[in-house]
Design an enzyme around this catalytic site. Sequence first.
Site, short mmCIF file in Angstrom:
data_model
loop_
_atom_site.label_atom_id
_atom_site.label_comp_id
_atom_site.label_asym_id
_atom_site.label_seq_id
_atom_site.Cartn_x
_atom_site.Cartn_y
_atom_site.Cartn_z
NE ARG A 163 -3.66 -2.83 0.66
CZ ARG A 163 -2.93 -3.65 0.03
NH1 ARG A 163 -2.08 -3.81 -0.68
NH2 ARG A 163 -3.57 -4.51 -0.32
CB SER A 237 -9.54 -0.71 5.70
OG SER A 237 -10.25 -2.00 5.21
CD GLU A 333 -5.68 1.24 4.06
OE1 GLU A 333 -5.89 0.54 4.63
OE2 GLU A 333 -6.90 1.75 3.26
C1 LIG Z 1 -15.20 -0.07 0.21
C2 LIG Z 1 -14.07 0.95 -0.19
C3 LIG Z 1 -13.01 -0.69 -0.48
C4 LIG Z 1 -11.49 -0.33 -0.60
N1 LIG Z 1 -11.22 -2.23 -0.75
C5 LIG Z 1 -9.92 -1.67 -1.40
C6 LIG Z 1 -9.16 -2.84 -1.50
O1 LIG Z 1 -9.20 -3.65 -1.26
N2 LIG Z 1 -7.48 -2.78 -1.48
C7 LIG Z 1 -7.19 -0.67 -1.78
O2 LIG Z 1 -5.88 -1.10 -1.95
N3 LIG Z 1 -7.76 0.24 -1.32
C8 LIG Z 1 -8.84 0.12 -1.58
N4 LIG Z 1 -9.81 1.02 -1.25
C9 LIG Z 1 -9.14 2.55 -1.09
C10 LIG Z 1 -9.31 3.09 -2.76
O3 LIG Z 1 -10.39 2.33 -3.33
C11 LIG Z 1 -7.91 2.85 -3.36
O4 LIG Z 1 -6.53 3.61 -2.28
C12 LIG Z 1 -8.48 3.74 -4.60
O5 LIG Z 1 -6.67 3.75 -5.56
C13 LIG Z 1 -8.80 5.33 -4.40
O6 LIG Z 1 -9.35 5.74 -5.71
P1 LIG Z 1 -9.21 7.30 -5.66
O7 LIG Z 1 -9.45 7.60 -7.51
O8 LIG Z 1 -10.94 7.08 -4.90
O9 LIG Z 1 -8.43 7.98 -4.80
P2 LIG Z 1 -8.46 9.15 -4.00
O10 LIG Z 1 -9.41 8.96 -3.02
O11 LIG Z 1 -9.37 10.38 -4.86
O12 LIG Z 1 -7.31 9.62 -4.13
C14 LIG Z 1 -6.38 8.78 -2.63
C15 LIG Z 1 -4.77 9.44 -2.67
O13 LIG Z 1 -4.72 9.51 -4.17
C16 LIG Z 1 -4.28 10.96 -4.66
N5 LIG Z 1 -4.79 10.93 -6.08
C17 LIG Z 1 -5.56 10.33 -6.67
N6 LIG Z 1 -5.57 10.27 -8.65
C18 LIG Z 1 -4.39 10.38 -8.14
C19 LIG Z 1 -3.82 10.83 -10.27
N7 LIG Z 1 -4.20 10.73 -11.00
N8 LIG Z 1 -2.76 11.50 -9.75
C20 LIG Z 1 -2.13 12.13 -9.11
N9 LIG Z 1 -2.62 11.75 -7.47
C21 LIG Z 1 -3.69 10.74 -7.01
C22 LIG Z 1 -4.46 11.81 -4.36
O14 LIG Z 1 -4.73 13.26 -4.33
C23 LIG Z 1 -5.09 11.22 -3.22
O15 LIG Z 1 -4.14 11.32 -2.45
C24 LIG Z 1 -11.38 0.68 -0.50
C25 LIG Z 1 -11.85 2.01 -0.09
C26 LIG Z 1 -13.31 1.74 -0.55
C27 LIG Z 1 -13.90 2.67 -0.40
#
Ligand SMILES: Cc1cc2nc3c(=O)[nH]c(=O)nc-3n(C[C@H](O)[C@H](O)[C@H](O)COP(=O)(O)OP(=O)(O)OC[C@H]3O[C@@H](n4cnc5c(N)ncnc54)[C@H](O)[C@@H]3O)c2cc1C
Length: 337
Positions: A163, A237, A333
């Site tokens: 992660r 989480s 997290e």
């Molecule tokens: C129900 C649920 C289940 C989940 N299960 C998992 C799992 O099994 N495994 C896991 O690893 N994660 C899991 N996650 C966490 C999440 O899905 C991941 O971290 C995902 O990659 C976040 O994507 P996002 O586009 O929503 O990012 P955001 O939440 O919008 O951003 C997260 C971070 O990435 C940065 N960021 C976003 N996009 C970019 C970009 N294009 N360029 C540079 N920086 C960027 C943001 O500035 C921020 O720091 C889960 C979340 C939820 C709600």
Amino acid sequence: MEIQVNQPLDRLNTFGLGARAPFLARPTDADQVRSALAFARERAMSVLVLGGGSNIVLAHDPEGLVLRPSMTGRCVLEDGDDVLLRVGAGEDWTDLVAWTLRQGLWGLENLSLIPGTAGAAPVQNIGAYGVELADHLHAIEAVEIASGRSRIFPAAECAFGYRDSIFKQAERDRWVIVALVLRLSRSPHLRTGYGTIRQELETMGIASPGPIDVAQAVIRIRRSKLPDPSVVGNCGSFFSNPVVDADTYARLLASHPGLTAHPQENGGFKLAAAWLIDRCGLKGTRRGPVGIHPDHALVLVNYGGATGRDVLALADAVRDAVEHRFGVTLQIEPRVV
Ligand SMILES: Cc1cc2nc3c(=O)[nH]c(=O)nc-3n(C[C@H](O)[C@H](O)[C@H](O)COP(=O)(O)OP(=O)(O)OC[C@H]3O[C@@H](n4cnc5c(N)ncnc54)[C@H](O)[C@@H]3O)c2cc1C
């Protein structure tokens, strides 16, 4: 490049928290990213990159420009037994995985149903069921926030860990990821040994699974384990599983015989944060608009109209209770803004 003013963000984060962006840009290609960044630079504004908002707690209104990468597109660059697939950062990860499987491009099946955008996937090297993005990432295309210059990051330069990546460490908040190049395969290499995948396949009555069956099993397990953010706001989480040293583990085990832990390579033990929270009797707790999910001790939820402050106040109460009972400090997290 249209820059919108004073925009609500509650629909742009899976927690549904009600923050507002002073300025919001949704660039659809790298040139628009550069224009939006120039707009922010000329006004000395900070920039927050917001993907699907599924790993972020908006505790305050962000300052400056919120940039929501909205580049789409899926393009096969090289085809053979190995396939290089370029995808835009704004692609929805779950839709992308389902699409690769329909094309017979294998590799991402265990990463089914993870919320968020493709562009965010490398930031924390998303992972599930024994597979992580790093296993299938070839390169990243990014634009530097300070200068607008483009750069390719080969996977080997991304310092991927559990992660973790360079984008959470040395290069944090320095780049907008605009595209990924994934390495997928025309030959399946199934990974069914993790968690309850095999058991789920058995329940499904599948003796000789293919990649789509594995994806279906993962989806079924995930649906039974985690609440759907489109039904009740959450960001998965909320606390990381804490790692303690062997002495602390032995001390805790002596007074809490049911303690769940996984030994680590460094001699430490990773504790199940959900177990710690559950043992404090907090599962199902509700405080106004926020609470801890009744079935998932690790998931904080927004029952409607919560602010980031409500979420953080509940998180503090959880951390205090766990610290008081076990002497273990929980870390949040998701990113808190
Ligand atoms: C129900 C649920 C289940 C989940 N299960 C998992 C799992 O099994 N495994 C896991 O690893 N994660 C899991 N996650 C966490 C999440 O899905 C991941 O971290 C995902 O990659 C976040 O994507 P996002 O586009 O929503 O990012 P955001 O939440 O919008 O951003 C997260 C971070 O990435 C940065 N960021 C976003 N996009 C970019 C970009 N294009 N360029 C540079 N920086 C960027 C943001 O500035 C921020 O720091 C889960 C979340 C939820 C709600």
